[in-house]
Scaffold this active site. Structure first.
Site, PDB file in Angstrom:
ATOM      1  N   THR A 299       0.874  -1.175   0.000  1.00 22.11           N
ATOM      2  CA  THR A 299       0.000   0.000   0.000  1.00 22.11           C
ATOM      3  C   THR A 299       0.911   1.225   0.000  1.00 22.11           C
ATOM      4  OG1 THR A 299      -2.045   0.934   0.884  1.00 22.11           O
ATOM      5  CG2 THR A 299      -0.404   0.273   2.506  1.00 22.11           C
TER       6      THR A 299
ATOM      7  N   CYS B  73      -3.558   7.008   8.126  1.00 22.50           N
ATOM      8  CA  CYS B  73      -4.188   5.690   8.034  1.00 22.50           C
ATOM      9  C   CYS B  73      -3.206   4.645   8.591  1.00 22.50           C
ATOM     10  CB  CYS B  73      -4.502   5.344   6.578  1.00 22.50           C
ATOM     11  SG  CYS B  73      -5.611   6.515   5.787  1.00 22.50           S
TER      12      CYS B  73
ATOM     13  N   HIS C 219      -5.859  -1.366   4.673  1.00 22.59           N
ATOM     14  CA  HIS C 219      -5.451   0.045   4.776  1.00 22.59           C
ATOM     15  C   HIS C 219      -6.658   0.785   5.358  1.00 22.59           C
ATOM     16  CE1 HIS C 219      -3.581   3.732   2.472  1.00 22.59           C
ATOM     17  NE2 HIS C 219      -4.304   4.156   3.493  1.00 22.59           N
TER      18      HIS C 219
END
Lengths: 161, 206
Positions: free
Chosen positions: A23, A29, A46
């Site tokens: 990711t 996040c 995520h």
């Protein structure tokens, strides 16, 4: 041939050996990586927010720590993994902008990381590595071969946890 | 909460926010022209709702290094406003103010960007204040130079509490003489309980 599978924001993916997961540009996040060393089944989420409970628009389970972890476990078990063997590695939860007078909404990264730790603890999944906090972005790559997590930053180098 | 962000496409609410975007951006361009004492053309701002994953693509992808200048909004309504530029636009913007020797985010460039961001966001917020009669002001700026995905996670998370979309206001400023172009993105992010205050002050009932 192994494939690098991309996980977007508010997204989750599960792969089997020899594939890997990545990711890009995690900020506040949190990237949650789960691994079963026996089957080499590997999952990554995520997440953007700690909990789906107080949010009315919560159909996307990958957006929230609580629902994403449940979904990740479920999908990994369908590929033959066993929850009792899972280990976790987590990264992200940064605070990109800081002010001297802090209110809660600015500390969302910290709250995300805290929620992820709490949920994994309740699920009985040990956290083997934790690279959260700070004020910088991270790209992560998680390998089904050995459960290695590579963390890349803009200007702070690359490390392996 | 009576506010449904995702239904905005077909409602008057998006039009209202778009109009705020237009006027705010126009004022910001005027302020920029005054500050650098050069003629600035501005393309009509584009206001749109994008999926989380589409937003970093506007700025060269999630790992591309960009500059974000972030302000809290305080007063009758609360929230935040962020101005984001890719590296080329950031350097062009500072060069308009004062040509520099090296293309790097050195101390001078960073403080110039904070100051320009302050003026742009300030004029944006003052036009919002004028339209709504709300007493609002911005905090001192916080600046971050990092991956686009990481910087944009900040507005994405705020909007994420309401929606699977992010509202983005795209502005292009062009300095006429040297044709230097600055492509900047504003994110106006009201706190959850401020949407009703903002829209109510404009006569939109929810």
């Amino acid at each position: 041939m192994s494939t690098m599978v991309k996980v977007g924001m508010a997204d989750l993916k599960v792969v089997s050996h020899p594939d890997a997961l990545t990711t890009l540009g995690l900020g506040s996040c949190v990237g949650i990586c789960l691994y079963d060393a026996t089957t080499k089944v590997t999952g990554m989420a995520h997440i953007m927010l700690p909990s789906s409970k107080a949010i009315r628009k919560n159909e996307n389970v990958a957006k929230f720590a609580d629902t994403a972890i449940v979904e990740l476990i479920d999908q990994m078990e369908k590929l033959g993994a066993r929850k009792s063997r899972f280990v976790a590695k987590i990264a992200g939860g940064a605070q990109m902008f800081s002010f001297t007078s802090q209110n809660d909404s600015m500390k969302i990264g910290e709250r995300n990381a805290e929620a992820v730790r709490e949920i994994l603890k309740n699920m009985g999944i040990p956290i083997k590595a934790d690279d959260t906090g700070g004020n910088f972005g991270r790209t992560i790559e998680f390998y089904s071969e050995n459960g290695k997590l590579i963390i890349k930053t803009a200007g702070k180098g690359i490390k392996e946890i | 909460m009576g506010f449904e962000f995702d239904n905005m496409n077909n409602t008057i609410i998006l039009d209202v926010l778009r109009e705020i975007g237009n006027i705010g951006a126009g004022n910001a361009a005027t302020s920029l022209a005054k500050m650098i004492d050069k003629k600035i053309d501005m393309k009509v701002p584009v206001v749109k709702l994008l999926d989380f994953d589409q937003v970093p693509e506007l700025l060269g992808g999630p790992e591309n290094v960009v500059c974000g200048i972030f302000f809290k909004i305080e007063g009758d309504m609360t929230g935040s406003i962020m101005f984001v530029l890719d590296q080329k636009s950031a350097f062009n913007l500072v060069d308009l103010l004062m040509p520099r020797e090296n293309a790097d985010f050195d101390e001078f460039t960073v403080s110039a960007l904070k100051e320009i961001g302050n003026i742009l966001a300030g004029s944006y917020i003052s036009s919002l204040s004028g339209l709504t009669n709300l007493k609002i002001k911005i905090s001192i700026p916080a600046l971050s130079i990092d991956m686009a995905g990481a910087i944009l996670s900040v507005p994405a998370i705020h909007f994420g509490q309401l929606s699977d979309n992010v509202m983005i206001i795209q502005n292009e400023f062009i300095e006429v003489l040297e044709a230097k172009s600055v492509d900047g993105y504003f994110f106006l992010i009201p706190d959850l309980d401020s949407y009703e205050i903002l829209l109510g002050s404009l006569g939109v009932t929810l």
